[in-house]
Design a protein around this motif. Structure first.
Motif, short mmCIF file in Angstrom:
data_model
loop_
_atom_site.label_atom_id
_atom_site.label_comp_id
_atom_site.label_asym_id
_atom_site.label_seq_id
_atom_site.Cartn_x
_atom_site.Cartn_y
_atom_site.Cartn_z
N VAL A 53 -1.67 -0.05 5.51
CA VAL A 53 -0.26 -0.41 5.38
C VAL A 53 0.17 -1.24 6.59
O VAL A 53 -0.14 -0.89 7.74
CB VAL A 53 0.61 0.87 5.26
N VAL A 56 1.43 -0.13 10.15
CA VAL A 56 0.92 1.22 10.39
C VAL A 56 -0.56 1.10 10.77
O VAL A 56 -0.99 1.59 11.81
CB VAL A 56 1.10 2.13 9.15
N GLY A 93 -5.96 -2.34 -5.01
CA GLY A 93 -4.54 -2.41 -5.31
C GLY A 93 -3.82 -3.08 -4.16
O GLY A 93 -3.88 -2.60 -3.03
N VAL A 94 -3.16 -4.18 -4.43
CA VAL A 94 -2.54 -4.97 -3.37
C VAL A 94 -1.03 -5.03 -3.61
O VAL A 94 -0.58 -5.46 -4.67
CB VAL A 94 -3.12 -6.39 -3.32
N THR A 95 -0.26 -4.57 -2.63
CA THR A 95 1.19 -4.71 -2.66
C THR A 95 1.57 -5.85 -1.73
O THR A 95 1.22 -5.83 -0.54
CB THR A 95 1.86 -3.41 -2.20
N LEU A 96 2.25 -6.83 -2.28
CA LEU A 96 2.62 -8.02 -1.51
C LEU A 96 4.01 -7.84 -0.93
O LEU A 96 4.96 -7.56 -1.66
CB LEU A 96 2.62 -9.25 -2.42
N LEU A 128 -1.73 -5.25 -8.82
CA LEU A 128 -0.98 -6.14 -7.93
C LEU A 128 0.49 -5.86 -8.13
O LEU A 128 0.95 -5.74 -9.26
CB LEU A 128 -1.30 -7.60 -8.28
N SER A 129 1.22 -5.74 -7.02
CA SER A 129 2.65 -5.44 -7.13
C SER A 129 3.40 -6.13 -6.00
O SER A 129 2.84 -6.44 -4.95
CB SER A 129 2.87 -3.93 -7.04
N ARG A 130 4.68 -6.34 -6.24
CA ARG A 130 5.58 -6.66 -5.14
C ARG A 130 5.98 -5.38 -4.43
O ARG A 130 5.88 -4.29 -4.99
CB ARG A 130 6.82 -7.37 -5.67
N GLY A 131 6.45 -5.50 -3.19
CA GLY A 131 6.88 -4.32 -2.45
C GLY A 131 7.50 -4.72 -1.13
O GLY A 131 7.65 -5.92 -0.85
N PRO A 132 7.88 -3.73 -0.32
CA PRO A 132 8.60 -4.03 0.92
C PRO A 132 7.71 -4.53 2.05
O PRO A 132 8.22 -5.04 3.04
CB PRO A 132 9.22 -2.68 1.29
N ALA A 133 6.38 -4.36 1.93
CA ALA A 133 5.47 -4.79 2.99
C ALA A 133 4.10 -4.97 2.38
O ALA A 133 3.82 -4.49 1.28
CB ALA A 133 5.42 -3.76 4.11
N SER B 6 1.26 -5.49 -14.86
CA SER B 6 1.70 -4.82 -13.65
C SER B 6 3.08 -5.35 -13.32
O SER B 6 3.70 -6.04 -14.11
CB SER B 6 0.74 -5.14 -12.50
N ALA B 7 3.55 -4.99 -12.14
CA ALA B 7 4.87 -5.45 -11.76
C ALA B 7 4.85 -6.85 -11.15
O ALA B 7 5.84 -7.28 -10.60
CB ALA B 7 5.50 -4.47 -10.78
N ALA B 8 3.72 -7.51 -11.20
CA ALA B 8 3.69 -8.88 -10.70
C ALA B 8 4.67 -9.71 -11.52
O ALA B 8 4.71 -9.61 -12.74
CB ALA B 8 2.29 -9.45 -10.83
N LEU B 49 -6.93 1.76 -11.57
CA LEU B 49 -6.04 2.02 -10.43
C LEU B 49 -4.68 1.41 -10.74
O LEU B 49 -4.60 0.28 -11.22
CB LEU B 49 -6.63 1.40 -9.14
N LEU B 51 -0.57 1.01 -9.14
CA LEU B 51 0.39 1.16 -8.05
C LEU B 51 1.77 1.48 -8.60
O LEU B 51 2.20 0.90 -9.60
CB LEU B 51 0.48 -0.16 -7.26
N VAL B 53 5.49 1.53 -6.77
CA VAL B 53 6.16 1.23 -5.51
C VAL B 53 7.67 1.44 -5.68
O VAL B 53 8.26 1.00 -6.66
CB VAL B 53 5.87 -0.23 -5.08
N VAL B 56 10.48 -0.98 -7.02
CA VAL B 56 9.83 -1.94 -7.90
C VAL B 56 9.53 -1.25 -9.24
O VAL B 56 9.94 -1.71 -10.29
CB VAL B 56 8.53 -2.49 -7.28
N PRO B 132 6.79 1.74 4.93
CA PRO B 132 8.20 1.37 4.85
C PRO B 132 8.92 1.92 3.64
O PRO B 132 10.15 1.90 3.58
CB PRO B 132 8.14 -0.16 4.79
#
Lengths: 321, 321
Positions: A53, A56, A93-96, A128-133, B6-8, B49, B51, B53, B56, B132
């Motif tokens: 993260v 972190v 799993g990638v949060t952008l 893949l997702s959007r997120g805060p970080a 996904s949430a992309a 897998l 995610l 968030v 989101v 976060p």
């Protein structure tokens, strides 16, 4: 769940124990659940998941996207190494974060790919997702005919590490501007950014070592995990810790004994191994003997010239959970 | 990786395709990699897998920690259902936001446990980190002797769904105060908070259906995935969509035709299935026929009284990536 060797604050061991209890018994499909670096499934599957993260576990100011992709897979492969498992495949799993652009994430995937190719562990899916970080959740599957575990250390074993220690933490200190760069700065930074999972060493130690884990939090902390899981007392000779070149200079700049930096700094991803001394010489792996396993309640005792007042922090780290 | 379901943001299909290409070929251990709900590994392992968030995929103001834990595992189990796989085990990576306390996270794990017990999928490990915002990365392994895939739909097949549609989206609208609560509000909210993975239905359809996926983004969008993967043209009769009780009232309050809400609302986690019509009656699963599979370039065409100007949004959703 909650692998204590994570970024969970050290005060949260009690919480982690409660969460593990909340999840209940692992069921018939599972040989070993929570607590080791990996879950072991029937018949020979080894499975791990690690989170990285932003701010972190890494800072975008001191790591490249390629290095981050590499590291996210490499730390999972290090979990497989701790279990003497061979990689099969990974999911990522990638949060952008809002500030991450398409070019940056493509470079991140290129780093994942580079590590996947280097260790024969293709990334075959994920999310893949959007997120805060920016955050990565990578999971790996491996196969282990003779899995290593944390709970097999025997009184009388020697305590060994692969490779050298302190390099990742020294590299982090230099990268973050917290210590001046020594001549070895590039190698230290590389150690921090692109850790090497000890898969080949682990394969040689399968069926030979009594117990193993990977050094993610630093030998002082990880030795405690080994002692607790195996129900043994460990003695660690701080003078014997193998120091990466440049660690002493960085430690001096921070006013630390080099063994304190090497023993408390995390993310070296070497293997900490309990092993019959007679087998150590013939295991075919370069190992440094840093201590021994004794009978007694789970504990870690430090010896050596560095084991004076300066090291009382270790005793805190090594206290029972 | 990047499962388009996904949430992309929808505009990022091109990015996802670039990322999938960056990861390269899946290697010999893998029967099918990126693109399906799950990766399929030799010999019969199915792996996914997902995610979740904060802000989101969920809001802490409209979901309880228990429901969130349930949902994080259930959406993964829905991926297994889409592949007709039986659950083996799960790992849970949990990132705790700064405002999450120990009680809240323990309740979250209790929800994970409840779903694990309900579907026989123990959570056997994972990771825990600060971060976060609250986020969950759950991964599941399953076994499938005859896995369902997205790419097998045949011209002449009927197009079917399990269960009812629109309930999750209607529940979300009510929970977020965007529509007044109809008499069925509790059931709609439950549908949104605690989705039911269609594992039993999938087991009955294994070896019978031509293709399947789970309805995570809404039938209109997911039908496009099926059409693209199978290389077929789909015709969807919007009048035939099975509506959950209460959906019509919520749709009316939002000025929508109920079929628009049911077809575009996501997270119902029903199965969308291509299936020989002769086999549908004897499959032992309650199915609703909502359309048919035709030869032709990948596309989705909508029919029915709702398929007028109001529905042009569907055509945008159903455009080729």
């Amino acid at each position: 769940v909650p692998d204590p060797a994570s970024a969970a604050p050290r005060g949260e061991f009690a919480l982690i124990a409660r969460l593990a209890a909340a999840l209940g018994p692992p069921g018939a499909a599972v040989r070993q659940g929570i607590g080791d670096d990996c879950a072991l499934l029937h018949p020979d599957l080894v499975w791990s998941l690690d989170l990285l993260v932003e701010d972190v576990h890494f800072r975008r100011s001191t790591t490249t996207p390629e290095d981050l992709g590499w590291k996210a897979l490499a730390v999972n492969l290090s979990d497989l190494a701790a279990c003497a498992a061979a990689p099969v495949a990974a999911l990522a799993g990638v949060t952008l974060g809002p500030a991450v652009d398409g070019d940056e994430v493509e470079r991140l995937y290129a780093g994942l790919r580079a590590c996947a190719d280097a260790y024969g562990c293709p990334v075959v899916g994920g999310d893949l997702s959007r997120g805060p970080a920016l955050a990565l959740a990578v999971t790996v599957l491996g196969r282990a005919g003779r899995p290593l575990r944390r709970d097999g250390a025997q009184p009388g074993d020697g305590l060994y590490v692969t490779g050298e220690l302190g390099g990742s933490e020294a590299g982090r200190l230099v990268l973050e501007g917290l210590a001046p760069a020594p001549p070895e700065a590039a190698a230290l930074a590389a150690r921090h950014r692109r850790p090497t999972p000890r898969l080949a060493e682990a394969a040689a130690l399968a069926g030979v070592a009594s117990a193993a884990l990977d050094v993610s939090d630093g030998v002082a902390s990880d030795a405690r995990q080994l002692a607790a899981a195996s129900g043994v007392a460990l003695v660690v000779d701080l003078d014997a810790l193998p120091l990466q070149a440049g660690v002493s200079a960085v430690a001096a700049a921070r006013g630390l004994h080099p063994s304190v930096l090497a023993g408390s700094g995390g993310e070296d991803y070497e293997l900490l191994v309990a092993l019959d001394d007679g087998r150590a010489a013939t295991a075919g792996v370069a190992l440094t003997r840093i201590g021994r396993v004794e009978a007694g309640p789970p504990s870690v005792r430090f010896t050596g010239v560095a084991a004076d007042a300066e090291l009382r922090g270790f005793d805190h780290l090594a206290a029972a959970p």
